[in-house]
Design a protein around this motif. Structure first.
Motif, mmCIF file in Angstrom:
data_model
loop_
_atom_site.group_PDB
_atom_site.id
_atom_site.type_symbol
_atom_site.label_atom_id
_atom_site.label_comp_id
_atom_site.label_asym_id
_atom_site.label_seq_id
_atom_site.Cartn_x
_atom_site.Cartn_y
_atom_site.Cartn_z
ATOM 1 N N PRO A 33 0.840 -1.201 0.000
ATOM 2 C CA PRO A 33 0.000 0.000 0.000
ATOM 3 C C PRO A 33 0.878 1.256 0.000
ATOM 4 O O PRO A 33 1.877 1.301 0.718
ATOM 5 C CB PRO A 33 -0.759 -0.090 1.334
ATOM 6 N N GLY A 34 0.531 2.207 -0.816
ATOM 7 C CA GLY A 34 1.235 3.489 -0.818
ATOM 8 C C GLY A 34 2.465 3.525 -1.704
ATOM 9 O O GLY A 34 3.086 4.570 -1.878
ATOM 10 N N VAL A 79 -13.663 -1.471 -5.436
ATOM 11 C CA VAL A 79 -14.202 -1.622 -4.086
ATOM 12 C C VAL A 79 -14.737 -0.275 -3.593
ATOM 13 O O VAL A 79 -15.840 -0.194 -3.036
ATOM 14 C CB VAL A 79 -13.105 -2.170 -3.124
ATOM 15 N N VAL A 122 -12.887 -3.122 4.777
ATOM 16 C CA VAL A 122 -11.863 -2.215 4.233
ATOM 17 C C VAL A 122 -11.340 -1.269 5.316
ATOM 18 O O VAL A 122 -10.131 -1.047 5.417
ATOM 19 C CB VAL A 122 -12.445 -1.422 3.034
ATOM 20 N N LEU A 160 -8.642 -7.837 3.838
ATOM 21 C CA LEU A 160 -8.959 -8.091 2.436
ATOM 22 C C LEU A 160 -10.411 -8.506 2.282
ATOM 23 O O LEU A 160 -10.950 -9.241 3.103
ATOM 24 C CB LEU A 160 -8.075 -9.208 1.871
ATOM 25 N N GLY A 209 -3.514 -4.004 -7.772
ATOM 26 C CA GLY A 209 -4.198 -4.471 -6.557
ATOM 27 C C GLY A 209 -4.820 -5.845 -6.727
ATOM 28 O O GLY A 209 -5.510 -6.326 -5.838
ATOM 29 N N ARG A 269 -4.091 -10.458 -5.234
ATOM 30 C CA ARG A 269 -3.565 -10.082 -3.927
ATOM 31 C C ARG A 269 -3.497 -11.269 -2.980
ATOM 32 O O ARG A 269 -3.084 -11.125 -1.845
ATOM 33 C CB ARG A 269 -4.521 -9.047 -3.345
ATOM 34 N N ARG A 325 -1.856 10.874 1.320
ATOM 35 C CA ARG A 325 -2.707 10.737 0.120
ATOM 36 C C ARG A 325 -3.999 11.536 0.248
ATOM 37 O O ARG A 325 -4.647 11.529 1.296
ATOM 38 C CB ARG A 325 -3.095 9.265 -0.079
HETATM 39 P P1 ADP Z 1 -3.755 -0.136 -1.194
HETATM 40 O O1 ADP Z 1 -3.538 1.317 -1.132
HETATM 41 O O2 ADP Z 1 -3.648 -0.798 0.164
HETATM 42 O O3 ADP Z 1 -2.947 -0.827 -2.250
HETATM 43 P P2 ADP Z 1 -6.257 -0.561 -2.627
HETATM 44 O O4 ADP Z 1 -6.799 0.756 -3.044
HETATM 45 O O5 ADP Z 1 -5.642 -1.420 -3.668
HETATM 46 O O6 ADP Z 1 -5.297 -0.309 -1.406
HETATM 47 O O7 ADP Z 1 -7.413 -1.414 -1.942
HETATM 48 C C1 ADP Z 1 -8.194 -0.893 -0.897
HETATM 49 C C2 ADP Z 1 -8.863 -2.036 -0.168
HETATM 50 O O8 ADP Z 1 -9.728 -2.742 -1.091
HETATM 51 C C3 ADP Z 1 -7.922 -3.103 0.362
HETATM 52 O O9 ADP Z 1 -7.383 -2.776 1.636
HETATM 53 C C4 ADP Z 1 -8.854 -4.301 0.432
HETATM 54 O O10 ADP Z 1 -9.714 -4.233 1.539
HETATM 55 C C5 ADP Z 1 -9.704 -4.139 -0.819
HETATM 56 N N1 ADP Z 1 -9.130 -4.841 -1.985
HETATM 57 C C6 ADP Z 1 -8.644 -4.271 -3.110
HETATM 58 N N2 ADP Z 1 -8.202 -5.194 -3.967
HETATM 59 C C7 ADP Z 1 -8.409 -6.393 -3.353
HETATM 60 C C8 ADP Z 1 -8.146 -7.750 -3.743
HETATM 61 N N3 ADP Z 1 -7.590 -8.064 -4.923
HETATM 62 N N4 ADP Z 1 -8.494 -8.727 -2.867
HETATM 63 C C9 ADP Z 1 -9.067 -8.437 -1.687
HETATM 64 N N5 ADP Z 1 -9.324 -7.191 -1.258
HETATM 65 C C10 ADP Z 1 -9.003 -6.167 -2.088
#
Ligand code: ADP
Length: 279
Positions: free
Chosen positions: A55-56, A81, A99, A104, A133, A136, A170
């Motif tokens: 993340p980040g 999401v 979230v 996840l 993302g 994962r 962010r």
């Molecule tokens: P990050 O900044 O942590 O990379 P994302 O914007 O990719 O965050 O995702 C935000 C949230 O959406 C994650 O913390 C998770 O809860 C959910 N999420 C996103 N992609 C997935 C995935 N492929 N599988 C499961 N949960 C996901």
């Protein structure tokens, strides 16, 4: 799942010239290591790339820039999401709880959201993708592997202290959806690691008063998301490494330093790609 399987089949469109060019990457960049030798480009369809990283780290920033450059959609499951979260259905409430704790979402929900997104794109004539993302979890990677072929996996890396600072800085414009970062990073050299500076990515005036912070970008939740990444998502790196598809890329700094080095590592020439897109 059936929809997911059907929708992830390789598309028939092509940009074979660029495809060959970037997939035969053997960069001499000092920051990229472990660059696979892609000697078998698939000229019959468009790029199918994956961006991995904590993340980040900047997956969204670099995936979106490459998507503009290469003419393939940038599909971020985190965005899917958040779109769902913004709706008022029962699923939205269920997702918010998960979230906002930094956990996840279930693989089934993610497959469902991704299938719908791919289906919508397909009906508009989109082909290829840069996934950000996703996958994962190992299970997500295995299922993706069963339904289509991924050509290249870029694993972005950055010091953990910088990752946390970047997440906390962010901001998103609530009107246009663009992402910014108000953090001014000046990490000192530490344990043999070089120091690192990153200038903030500030919004233009018309976005400045509309900035919002993601509910999951608090220090506690970011640290939990990092823990979840190491536990659930890092094995995905090993999965692609064993397939010879993983390109590790240590970000040397902010966008001005990192973007040209990333292009170099991918053996992409920005001017050449743009000209060939016009031609
Ligand atoms: P990050 O900044 O942590 O990379 P994302 O914007 O990719 O965050 O995702 C935000 C949230 O959406 C994650 O913390 C998770 O809860 C959910 N999420 C996103 N992609 C997935 C995935 N492929 N599988 C499961 N949960 C996901």
């Amino acid at each position: 799942m059936a929809a997911f399987t059907r929708l992830l089949k390789p598309s028939s469109s092509t940009s074979s010239l660029l495809f060959k060019r970037s997939l035969s990457a053997t960069s001499s960049s000092a920051v990229a290591s472990d660059i696979p030798n892609f000697s078998d480009p698939k000229p019959s369809r468009n790029f199918q790339w994956v961006f991995l990283g904590c993340p980040g780290v900047g997956k969204g920033t670099y995936a979106s820039r490459l998507s503009n450059l290469l003419g393939v959609p940038h599909i971020a499951t985190g965005d899917l999401v958040r779109e769902e979260l913004a709706s008022s259905g029962a699923l939205s409430r269920q997702l918010a709880e998960i979230v906002n704790q930094g956990k996840l979402v279930s693989d089934e929900i993610i497959f469902n959201l991704l299938s719908k997104r791919l289906e919508a794109g397909e009906s508009k004539g989109e082909s290829g993708f840069i996934l950000d993302g996703f996958p994962r979890t190992l299970r997500q990677a295995e299922i993706l592997d069963e339904v289509t072929e991924i050509d290249l996996v870029v694993n972005l890396k950055l010091r953990e202290d910088v990752l946390v600072e970047k997440c906390l800085g962010r901001r998103i414009c609530s009107q246009c959806g663009k992402g910014f970062n108000v953090a001014s990073i000046n990490a000192k050299p530490e344990n043999g690691r070089p120091g690192m500076s990153m200038a903030p990515l500030l919004p233009p005036q018309h976005c400045a008063s509309k900035l919002i912070t993601r509910a999951d970008d608090t220090e506690l939740v970011v640290k939990e998301r990092l823990r979840v990444y190491y536990e659930m998502s890092q094995p995905v790196e090993g999965f692609y490494k064993s397939q010879g598809k993983l390109m590790e890329f240590d970000l040397p700094g902010g966008i001005p330093e990192s973007w040209p080095k990333l292009l170099e590592a991918l053996n992409l020439d920005e001017t050449e790609v743009k000209q060939s897109a016009v031609a």
